[in-house]
Write an enzyme that holds these catalytic residues in place. Structure first.
Site, PDB file in Angstrom:
ATOM      1  N   HIS A  82     -44.510  -9.019 -53.902  1.00  0.00           N
ATOM      2  CA  HIS A  82     -45.410  -8.079 -53.227  1.00  0.00           C
ATOM      3  C   HIS A  82     -46.542  -7.703 -54.159  1.00  0.00           C
ATOM      4  O   HIS A  82     -46.356  -7.569 -55.360  1.00  0.00           O
ATOM      5  CB  HIS A  82     -44.656  -6.822 -52.806  1.00  0.00           C
ATOM      6  CG  HIS A  82     -45.268  -6.169 -51.609  1.00  0.00           C
ATOM      7  ND1 HIS A  82     -44.969  -6.538 -50.311  1.00  0.00           N
ATOM      8  CD2 HIS A  82     -46.186  -5.181 -51.495  1.00  0.00           C
ATOM      9  CE1 HIS A  82     -45.657  -5.800 -49.463  1.00  0.00           C
ATOM     10  NE2 HIS A  82     -46.412  -4.969 -50.151  1.00  0.00           N
ATOM     11  N   ASP A 161     -42.236   2.943 -42.742  1.00  0.00           N
ATOM     12  CA  ASP A 161     -43.380   2.476 -43.545  1.00  0.00           C
ATOM     13  C   ASP A 161     -44.440   1.874 -42.642  1.00  0.00           C
ATOM     14  O   ASP A 161     -45.635   2.065 -42.867  1.00  0.00           O
ATOM     15  CB  ASP A 161     -42.963   1.461 -44.616  1.00  0.00           C
ATOM     16  CG  ASP A 161     -44.192   0.959 -45.367  1.00  0.00           C
ATOM     17  OD1 ASP A 161     -44.909   1.804 -45.940  1.00  0.00           O
ATOM     18  OD2 ASP A 161     -44.479  -0.249 -45.348  1.00  0.00           O
ATOM     19  N   ARG A 168     -52.028   5.818 -43.149  1.00  0.00           N
ATOM     20  CA  ARG A 168     -52.726   5.950 -44.445  1.00  0.00           C
ATOM     21  C   ARG A 168     -54.017   5.150 -44.440  1.00  0.00           C
ATOM     22  O   ARG A 168     -55.019   5.555 -45.026  1.00  0.00           O
ATOM     23  CB  ARG A 168     -51.814   5.461 -45.579  1.00  0.00           C
ATOM     24  CG  ARG A 168     -50.688   6.419 -45.898  1.00  0.00           C
ATOM     25  CD  ARG A 168     -49.657   5.769 -46.814  1.00  0.00           C
ATOM     26  NE  ARG A 168     -50.207   5.275 -48.038  1.00  0.00           N
ATOM     27  CZ  ARG A 168     -49.844   4.111 -48.624  1.00  0.00           C
ATOM     28  NH1 ARG A 168     -48.902   3.348 -48.097  1.00  0.00           N
ATOM     29  NH2 ARG A 168     -50.401   3.730 -49.738  1.00  0.00           N
ATOM     30  N   SER A 183     -43.977   2.661 -50.249  1.00  0.00           N
ATOM     31  CA  SER A 183     -44.326   1.692 -49.213  1.00  0.00           C
ATOM     32  C   SER A 183     -43.867   0.287 -49.616  1.00  0.00           C
ATOM     33  O   SER A 183     -43.185  -0.415 -48.866  1.00  0.00           O
ATOM     34  CB  SER A 183     -45.845   1.733 -49.002  1.00  0.00           C
ATOM     35  OG  SER A 183     -46.279   0.642 -48.259  1.00  0.00           O
ATOM     36  N   LYS A 187     -40.085  -1.699 -48.168  1.00  0.00           N
ATOM     37  CA  LYS A 187     -40.101  -3.009 -47.494  1.00  0.00           C
ATOM     38  C   LYS A 187     -39.245  -4.006 -48.255  1.00  0.00           C
ATOM     39  O   LYS A 187     -38.515  -4.788 -47.668  1.00  0.00           O
ATOM     40  CB  LYS A 187     -41.533  -3.548 -47.440  1.00  0.00           C
ATOM     41  CG  LYS A 187     -42.384  -2.939 -46.358  1.00  0.00           C
ATOM     42  CD  LYS A 187     -43.681  -3.713 -46.184  1.00  0.00           C
ATOM     43  CE  LYS A 187     -44.734  -3.380 -47.194  1.00  0.00           C
ATOM     44  NZ  LYS A 187     -45.423  -2.123 -46.992  1.00  0.00           N
TER      45      LYS A 187
END
Ligand code: URA
Length: 435
Positions: A82, A161, A168, A183, A187
């Site tokens: 990520h 999320d 956001r 966040s 995930k």
């Protein structure tokens, strides 16, 4: 509990308990807290911050807002990656098939565009037919059959999320260290991978502006992952200029395809090798970085990584004709150069301004329900450190109309700084964080 009291508590700088954070997330996921209250809370967190205990509690609550996948019946070990977000960051599109091609199954949940930064899901959806809204059952099936799956937060995976991320994006509450950490890690924990590499970006094209902020965020996320029993490493990478040349959804897919087919910008390839190498080390498929990189380079050169991307796209319903002939991907009607306003060495490129310009061209969202135009974006023709002459193209603007071009030109020009003296190109990777 009343949401208004918890907003006030955070507004006044107090720490929220695990019970309070759990309640907020549970109620929000159940649609019992309206977006206006959640926005006020997110802004309070943005302004007041959270301590390590709150951030961990928020992450776990968000991960548990839906199913927590256990993928061990499908594959004994899965990996994930990520990024905290950056301009032109199409790393996943190259890295995911690359690691899957060397035998590490990757089960990844990705996001859409966020603030000035693009998102993998929006990029993938510029391939006609490709679906990222996958059920838990499809996610597992594709992981078993292809060894690679990239899904949006659909159905029951980290739904809190998903909701908060979209909120956001349009409430100026993205660049908050605890909100990003929660966040990303919610995930990652929900998607069930055993080994996770985090690309934590800093610089003018990232949410963390300095390497120090990136290091703090990285450490926080690595700690959360370890607490949850996962192997996590973080790479601190520079966003002092966009990654690669393309910025914009379909343009980035094209660039990633190029990278998998033997071309591609050197910085993109290098970052993919560094991040993938960390996954091979964590998964104990290589003893050192040099061996890991040699394995990965071979998978790129042999076409194995490219074949894996084709398999993934076909598995998720995408039309391979567009992948094989990327010029067929969505293409903007106007393509025009931005000429250098002066001669000299490029000393800085403000990435966030370029990202906002792409949003203004139609590549990002202003409201949650907006649809985006996958064809628009920018293609860099010069990088930090390059010497340019007056009028030399700095980048190509891909736009829906000349009016749209004219609207973004001042912002694009303001993103560049020039120097009369030579300038060294910025470092690509600052550090690798291993616990
Ligand atoms: N990526 C995410 O998934 N969430 C963030 O907040 C930032 C980047």
């Amino acid at each position: 509990m009343r949401m208004v009291d918890l907003i006030a508590k955070k507004r006044d700088g107090a720490a929220l308990s695990s019970g309070e954070l759990g309640w907020i997330i549970e109620q929000y996921a159940a649609q019992a807290i309206p977006d206006y209250q959640m926005s006020a809370w997110a802004m309070a967190v943005f302004l007041r911050g959270m301590d390590a205990h709150e951030t961990t509690a928020l992450t776990l609550a968000m991960a548990r807002s839906g199913a927590m996948l256990d993928l061990h019946d499908v594959a004994p070990l899965t990996v994930d990656k990520h990024s905290t977000g950056g301009i032109g960051d199409k790393t996943t599109l190259v890295l995911a098939p690359l690691v899957a091609a060397v035998g590490l199954p990757m089960a990844k949940m990705s996001g859409r565009g966020l603030g000035f930064s693009g998102g993998t899901v929006d990029k993938l959806e510029s391939i006609p037919g490709l679906r990222t809204a996958l059920s838990g059952a499809e996610f597992r099936r594709l992981l078993r059959e292809v060894g690679l799956v990239i899904a949006a937060q659909s159905g029951d995976l980290a739904p809190a999320d998903k909701q908060l991320y979209a909120l956001r994006d349009v409430t100026a509450t993205v660049a908050s260290l605890p909100l990003i950490a929660a966040s990303v890690m919610s995930k990652k924990l929900a998607a069930g991978a055993d080994c996770i590499v985090l690309d934590v970006k800093y610089g003018s094209g990232a949410f963390m502006r300095t390497p120090e902020q990136a290091r703090e965020l990285a450490q926080m996320m690595v700690n959360i992952g370890q607490l949850a029993g996962r192997k996590v490493r973080a790479v601190l990478s520079s966003m002092q200029q966009p990654l690669g040349c393309a910025i914009g959804n379909a343009l980035e897919v094209r660039e990633a395809i190029g990278a998998l087919r033997g071309g591609g910008p050197p910085d993109l390839i290098e970052l993919c090798l560094i991040l993938s190498g960390q996954l091979l080390l964590m998964a104990e498929r290589a003893d050192d970085e040099a061996t890991a990189h040699a394995i990965l380079r071979e998978a790129l050169a042999s076409g194995a990584a490219w074949a894996k991307l084709r398999q993934m796209v076909a598995g998720q319903g995408g039309d391979l004709a567009y992948l094989d002939e990327p010029t067929r991907l969505p293409c903007a009607p106007v393509q025009i150069a931005l000429p250098a306003p002066q001669a000299g060495y490029i000393s800085a490129i403000e990435g966030a301004s370029l990202g906002l310009a792409v949003n203004a061209l139609g590549g990002g969202r202003v409201r949650k329900e907006d649809t985006i135009d996958p064809s628009v974006g920018l293609v860099m023709q010069a990088r930090v450190g390059d010497q340019v002459y007056l009028g030399q193209p700095l980048l190509m603007i891909h736009a829906p109309s000349m009016a749209a071009v004219e609207a973004v030109v001042p912002q694009l020009l303001a993103a560049y700084q020039f120097s009369a003296a030579p300038v060294a190109p910025p470092l690509l990777v600052e550090a690798v964080i291993v616990l």
